[in-house]
Scaffold this motif. Structure first.
Motif, PDB file in Angstrom:
ATOM      1  N   CYS A  38      11.796   6.194  -4.917  1.00  0.00           N
ATOM      2  CA  CYS A  38      11.263   5.275  -3.789  1.00  0.00           C
ATOM      3  C   CYS A  38      12.501   4.144  -4.047  1.00  0.00           C
ATOM      4  O   CYS A  38      13.385   4.413  -5.550  1.00  0.00           O
ATOM      5  CB  CYS A  38      10.303   4.504  -4.107  1.00  0.00           C
ATOM      6  SG  CYS A  38       8.627   5.867  -4.206  1.00  0.00           S
TER       7      CYS A  38
ATOM      8  N   HIS B 213       0.814  -1.262  -0.288  1.00  0.00           N
ATOM      9  CA  HIS B 213      -0.043  -0.088   0.238  1.00  0.00           C
ATOM     10  C   HIS B 213       0.709   0.980   0.506  1.00  0.00           C
ATOM     11  O   HIS B 213       0.565   2.372   0.764  1.00  0.00           O
ATOM     12  CB  HIS B 213      -0.963  -0.352   1.238  1.00  0.00           C
ATOM     13  CG  HIS B 213      -1.822  -1.081   1.597  1.00  0.00           C
ATOM     14  ND1 HIS B 213      -2.640  -1.985   0.597  1.00  0.00           N
ATOM     15  CD2 HIS B 213      -1.887  -2.740   2.440  1.00  0.00           C
ATOM     16  CE1 HIS B 213      -3.103  -3.034   0.564  1.00  0.00           C
ATOM     17  NE2 HIS B 213      -2.299  -3.076   1.613  1.00  0.00           N
TER      18      HIS B 213
ATOM     19  N   ASP C 278       1.103   3.365  -1.927  1.00  0.00           N
ATOM     20  CA  ASP C 278       1.087   4.055  -2.768  1.00  0.00           C
ATOM     21  C   ASP C 278       0.536   5.566  -1.760  1.00  0.00           C
ATOM     22  O   ASP C 278       0.206   6.088  -2.767  1.00  0.00           O
ATOM     23  CB  ASP C 278       0.390   3.927  -3.914  1.00  0.00           C
ATOM     24  CG  ASP C 278      -1.415   2.453  -3.357  1.00  0.00           C
ATOM     25  OD1 ASP C 278      -1.074   1.526  -2.733  1.00  0.00           O
ATOM     26  OD2 ASP C 278      -2.161   3.239  -3.837  1.00  0.00           O
ATOM     27  N   ARG C 279      -0.177   5.048  -0.910  1.00  0.00           N
ATOM     28  CA  ARG C 279      -0.905   5.602  -0.079  1.00  0.00           C
ATOM     29  C   ARG C 279      -0.084   6.774  -0.051  1.00  0.00           C
ATOM     30  O   ARG C 279      -0.180   8.828   0.574  1.00  0.00           O
ATOM     31  CB  ARG C 279      -1.061   5.126   1.189  1.00  0.00           C
ATOM     32  CG  ARG C 279      -2.786   4.010   0.949  1.00  0.00           C
ATOM     33  CD  ARG C 279      -3.065   3.109   1.519  1.00  0.00           C
ATOM     34  NE  ARG C 279      -3.701   2.365   1.443  1.00  0.00           N
ATOM     35  CZ  ARG C 279      -4.345   1.252   2.421  1.00  0.00           C
ATOM     36  NH1 ARG C 279      -4.189   1.397   3.393  1.00  0.00           N
ATOM     37  NH2 ARG C 279      -5.687  -0.055   1.452  1.00  0.00           N
TER      38      ARG C 279
ATOM     39  N   LEU D  42       3.988   6.017 -10.256  1.00  0.00           N
ATOM     40  CA  LEU D  42       2.796   6.967  -9.638  1.00  0.00           C
ATOM     41  C   LEU D  42       4.011   8.621  -9.750  1.00  0.00           C
ATOM     42  O   LEU D  42       3.499   9.376  -9.323  1.00  0.00           O
ATOM     43  CB  LEU D  42       2.254   6.067  -8.133  1.00  0.00           C
ATOM     44  CG  LEU D  42       1.636   7.022  -7.283  1.00  0.00           C
ATOM     45  CD1 LEU D  42       0.733   7.869  -7.675  1.00  0.00           C
ATOM     46  CD2 LEU D  42       1.459   6.257  -6.183  1.00  0.00           C
ATOM     47  N   SER D  43       4.923   7.906  -9.100  1.00  0.00           N
ATOM     48  CA  SER D  43       6.167   8.779  -9.113  1.00  0.00           C
ATOM     49  C   SER D  43       6.736   9.447  -9.664  1.00  0.00           C
ATOM     50  O   SER D  43       6.735  10.278  -9.386  1.00  0.00           O
ATOM     51  CB  SER D  43       7.383   7.780  -7.964  1.00  0.00           C
ATOM     52  OG  SER D  43       7.910   7.053  -8.643  1.00  0.00           O
TER      53      SER D  43
ATOM     54  N   LEU E 172       4.505   1.524  -9.727  1.00  0.00           N
ATOM     55  CA  LEU E 172       4.938   2.959  -8.720  1.00  0.00           C
ATOM     56  C   LEU E 172       5.680   3.780  -9.264  1.00  0.00           C
ATOM     57  O   LEU E 172       5.974   4.910  -8.833  1.00  0.00           O
ATOM     58  CB  LEU E 172       6.243   2.382  -7.497  1.00  0.00           C
ATOM     59  CG  LEU E 172       6.475   2.704  -6.656  1.00  0.00           C
ATOM     60  CD1 LEU E 172       4.997   3.411  -5.714  1.00  0.00           C
ATOM     61  CD2 LEU E 172       7.435   2.009  -5.135  1.00  0.00           C
TER      62      LEU E 172
ATOM     63  N   VAL F 231       3.421   7.349  -1.657  1.00  0.00           N
ATOM     64  CA  VAL F 231       3.477   8.611  -1.838  1.00  0.00           C
ATOM     65  C   VAL F 231       2.267   9.698  -2.861  1.00  0.00           C
ATOM     66  O   VAL F 231       2.534  10.610  -2.716  1.00  0.00           O
ATOM     67  CB  VAL F 231       3.714   7.535  -3.591  1.00  0.00           C
ATOM     68  CG1 VAL F 231       3.765   8.144  -4.804  1.00  0.00           C
ATOM     69  CG2 VAL F 231       4.596   6.328  -2.859  1.00  0.00           C
ATOM     70  N   LYS F 232       0.707   9.035  -2.733  1.00  0.00           N
ATOM     71  CA  LYS F 232       0.012  10.710  -2.903  1.00  0.00           C
ATOM     72  C   LYS F 232       0.026  11.182  -1.771  1.00  0.00           C
ATOM     73  O   LYS F 232      -0.012  12.825  -2.286  1.00  0.00           O
ATOM     74  CB  LYS F 232      -0.981   9.213  -2.968  1.00  0.00           C
ATOM     75  CG  LYS F 232      -1.670   8.879  -4.003  1.00  0.00           C
ATOM     76  CD  LYS F 232      -3.096   7.424  -4.128  1.00  0.00           C
ATOM     77  CE  LYS F 232      -2.918   6.996  -5.482  1.00  0.00           C
ATOM     78  NZ  LYS F 232      -4.014   6.170  -5.735  1.00  0.00           N
TER      79      LYS F 232
END
Length: 169
Positions: A27, A10, A12-13, A46-47, A43, A15-16
């Motif tokens: 990361c 998780h 991603d939580r 997202l990043s 990932l 990162v957001k």
């Protein structure tokens, strides 16, 4: 810095949350995180950056200078090795160096009560605190769960506490 424990599924939580706070997130992951928990492509998307999983090769760009570091989830193994000065993975080498530079670092453990009650672990937490690392363990940070119940605490893992800690630093 992402270690191989349940909350890595998780990350991603984190990162957001960090991006919403204005952080440019890079990361770096341990081999166990990569092997068992992370979707590297997701990932990276997202990043907006490649996930570093090992030492850079000749010609490969280095990581940018970090403003702060969050180590989450931090495993029993990583915490104990880091505190003992063992740098046998890329993540541990980076943590040793960044600690020595005095960079703001917050560590958010993920351990069960059995591991948390081991004297070497408690000494490691104190060693990291003495080195200037913000250790988010206990009230206001991560509270250990009984063995084999980690899956039940994923939604309450305190990602926000780690970001708040490095922002204050």
């Amino acid at each position: 810095m992402i270690c191989g424990a349940g909350p890595a599924d998780h990350v991603d939580r984190m990162v957001k949350l960090a991006q919403a706070d204005g952080w440019d997130v890079w990361c770096v992951a341990t081999p166990a995180a990569v092997e068992h928990f992370l979707d590297l492509a997701a990932l990276e998307e997202l990043s907006g950056h490649p996930v570093r999983t090992g030492h850079q090769r000749a010609g490969q760009p280095g990581l940018p200078k970090a403003a702060a570091v969050v180590v989450a989830p931090a495993t029993y193994n990583t915490i104990n090795k880091w505190a003992a000065g063992i740098a046998d993975t890329y993540v541990l080498t980076q943590l040793a160096e960044l600690t020595g530079l005095g960079l703001p670092i917050a560590v958010l453990p993920f351990v069960n009560t059995a591991l948390a009650n081991n004297r070497p672990f408690l000494r490691s937490l104190e060693e990291l605190r003495a080195a200037g690392v913000t250790v988010l363990f206990g009230e206001g940070g991560f509270v250990p769960h009984p063995p084999r119940t980690g899956g039940q605490v994923m939604d309450s893992y305190p990602w926000r506490a780690a970001l708040d800690a490095v922002r204050r630093a």
